[in-house]
Motif scaffolding. Structure first.
Motif, PDB file in Angstrom:
ATOM      1  N   VAL A 165       0.953  -1.262   0.146  1.00  0.00           N
ATOM      2  CA  VAL A 165       0.075   0.069  -0.034  1.00  0.00           C
ATOM      3  C   VAL A 165       1.032   1.118  -0.036  1.00  0.00           C
ATOM      4  N   PHE A 166       0.602   2.289  -0.912  1.00  0.00           N
ATOM      5  CA  PHE A 166       1.675   3.358  -0.996  1.00  0.00           C
ATOM      6  C   PHE A 166       0.529   4.445  -0.500  1.00  0.00           C
ATOM      7  N   HIS A 167       1.064   5.171   0.328  1.00  0.00           N
ATOM      8  CA  HIS A 167       0.540   6.572   0.840  1.00  0.00           C
ATOM      9  C   HIS A 167       1.332   7.960   0.491  1.00  0.00           C
ATOM     10  N   ASP A 168       0.927   8.672  -0.281  1.00  0.00           N
ATOM     11  CA  ASP A 168       1.582   9.786  -0.732  1.00  0.00           C
ATOM     12  C   ASP A 168       1.151  10.817   0.342  1.00  0.00           C
ATOM     13  N   ARG A 169       1.846  11.571   1.264  1.00  0.00           N
ATOM     14  CA  ARG A 169       1.577  12.406   2.054  1.00  0.00           C
ATOM     15  C   ARG A 169       2.031  14.055   1.569  1.00  0.00           C
ATOM     16  N   THR A 170       2.338  13.981   0.275  1.00  0.00           N
ATOM     17  CA  THR A 170       2.596  15.361  -0.391  1.00  0.00           C
ATOM     18  C   THR A 170       1.197  15.648  -0.955  1.00  0.00           C
ATOM     19  N   LEU A 171       0.234  14.802  -0.888  1.00  0.00           N
ATOM     20  CA  LEU A 171      -1.075  15.223  -1.669  1.00  0.00           C
ATOM     21  C   LEU A 171      -1.918  16.193  -0.350  1.00  0.00           C
ATOM     22  N   ARG A 172      -2.973  16.866  -0.928  1.00  0.00           N
ATOM     23  CA  ARG A 172      -3.813  17.552   0.139  1.00  0.00           C
ATOM     24  C   ARG A 172      -4.846  16.445   0.772  1.00  0.00           C
ATOM     25  N   THR A 173      -5.083  15.715   0.015  1.00  0.00           N
ATOM     26  CA  THR A 173      -6.231  14.819   0.191  1.00  0.00           C
ATOM     27  C   THR A 173      -5.426  13.264   0.385  1.00  0.00           C
ATOM     28  N   ALA A 174      -5.993  12.448   1.453  1.00  0.00           N
ATOM     29  CA  ALA A 174      -5.299  11.057   1.238  1.00  0.00           C
ATOM     30  C   ALA A 174      -5.431  10.418   0.274  1.00  0.00           C
ATOM     31  N   ALA A 175      -4.234  10.103  -0.176  1.00  0.00           N
ATOM     32  CA  ALA A 175      -4.274   9.102  -1.388  1.00  0.00           C
ATOM     33  C   ALA A 175      -3.436   7.576  -1.091  1.00  0.00           C
ATOM     34  N   GLU A 176      -3.975   6.356  -1.145  1.00  0.00           N
ATOM     35  CA  GLU A 176      -3.327   5.359  -1.131  1.00  0.00           C
ATOM     36  C   GLU A 176      -3.771   4.428  -2.394  1.00  0.00           C
ATOM     37  N   LYS A 177      -2.718   3.780  -2.570  1.00  0.00           N
ATOM     38  CA  LYS A 177      -2.762   2.906  -3.754  1.00  0.00           C
ATOM     39  C   LYS A 177      -2.403   1.508  -3.346  1.00  0.00           C
ATOM     40  N   GLU A 178      -3.032   0.427  -3.845  1.00  0.00           N
ATOM     41  CA  GLU A 178      -2.644  -0.869  -3.313  1.00  0.00           C
ATOM     42  C   GLU A 178      -1.969  -1.692  -4.444  1.00  0.00           C
ATOM     43  N   THR A 179      -0.867  -2.129  -4.723  1.00  0.00           N
ATOM     44  CA  THR A 179      -0.452  -3.141  -5.477  1.00  0.00           C
ATOM     45  C   THR A 179      -0.110  -4.605  -4.883  1.00  0.00           C
ATOM     46  N   THR A 180      -0.125  -5.343  -5.931  1.00  0.00           N
ATOM     47  CA  THR A 180       0.183  -6.813  -5.555  1.00  0.00           C
ATOM     48  C   THR A 180       1.751  -7.264  -6.134  1.00  0.00           C
ATOM     49  N   LEU A 181       2.526  -7.927  -5.383  1.00  0.00           N
ATOM     50  CA  LEU A 181       3.736  -8.577  -5.860  1.00  0.00           C
ATOM     51  C   LEU A 181       3.575  -9.420  -6.747  1.00  0.00           C
ATOM     52  N   PRO A 182       4.437  -9.724  -8.006  1.00  0.00           N
ATOM     53  CA  PRO A 182       5.615  -9.020  -8.104  1.00  0.00           C
ATOM     54  C   PRO A 182       5.421  -7.603  -8.974  1.00  0.00           C
ATOM     55  N   ALA A 183       4.352  -6.994  -8.918  1.00  0.00           N
ATOM     56  CA  ALA A 183       4.088  -5.683  -9.531  1.00  0.00           C
ATOM     57  C   ALA A 183       5.351  -4.912  -9.369  1.00  0.00           C
ATOM     58  N   ARG A 184       5.651  -3.901 -10.391  1.00  0.00           N
ATOM     59  CA  ARG A 184       6.765  -2.991 -10.040  1.00  0.00           C
ATOM     60  C   ARG A 184       6.282  -1.666 -10.499  1.00  0.00           C
TER      61      ARG A 184
END
Length: 166
Positions: free
Chosen positions: A122-141
């Motif tokens: 799960v990737f969370h970008d704290r630089t954005l004003r609104t919460a943004a999370e993105k989930e990826t599965t392995l072995p995705a790059r």
């Protein structure tokens, strides 16, 4: 450790029986390296950043539990860019995100947070004003895990957001 028999007759390990450290070694570290992070220069594991709260009870003084990030990823020396919190595979991939966000926001001021249980990130970008999370599965790059991509996002920050170091 439990083992399962694959359809081709080979024995494979049951990921749910692995410890958090095993998940880091077998799944998270290889994925981070595959995304372009240099193991010797950019990846630090089990990074302690507080010694623990000081607890005073009468004349007795003890320390609480120290805080430690499973991984801190550096763009350059002394320039932390991302934090990864790991959990064993009995937890969901997003379970560690709350803990990672607390470490990144309150104590370390790191802009990007990942959490993983070995199945994905799960990737969370704290630089954005609104919460943004993105989930990826392995072995995705996904491109979002690459050092240059994260640095470019961090470098473009405007006023009112986390500020990149000068």
């Amino acid at each position: 450790m439990r083992q399962l028999r694959a359809g081709n007759g080979l024995t494979v390990m049951d990921k749910r029986s692995l410890s958090e450290r095993d998940i880091c070694t077998k799944f998270i570290t290889p994925a981070v390296k595959q995304a372009g992070w240099d193991e010797m220069l950019q990846i630090r594991e089990e990074v302690s950043f507080t010694k623990g709260r000081i607890i005073v009870r009468g004349k007795l003084v003890t320390r609480g539990k120290a805080k430690r990030a499973d991984y801190i990823l550096y763009y350059k020396p002394n320039l932390p860019l991302a934090l990864i919190e790991a959990k064993d595979n009995t937890h969901s991939v997003a379970t560690a995100c709350r803990q990672g966000l607390e470490y990144a926001a309150v104590t370390l001021d790191i802009p990007f947070v990942f959490s993983s249980n070995g199945d994905g990130f799960v990737f969370h970008d704290r630089t954005l004003r609104t919460a943004a999370e993105k989930e990826t599965t392995l072995p995705a790059r996904p491109v979002s895990r690459r050092p240059k991509y994260l640095w470019a996002r961090y470098s473009r920050l405007g006023e009112g957001s986390l500020q990149p170091p000068r």
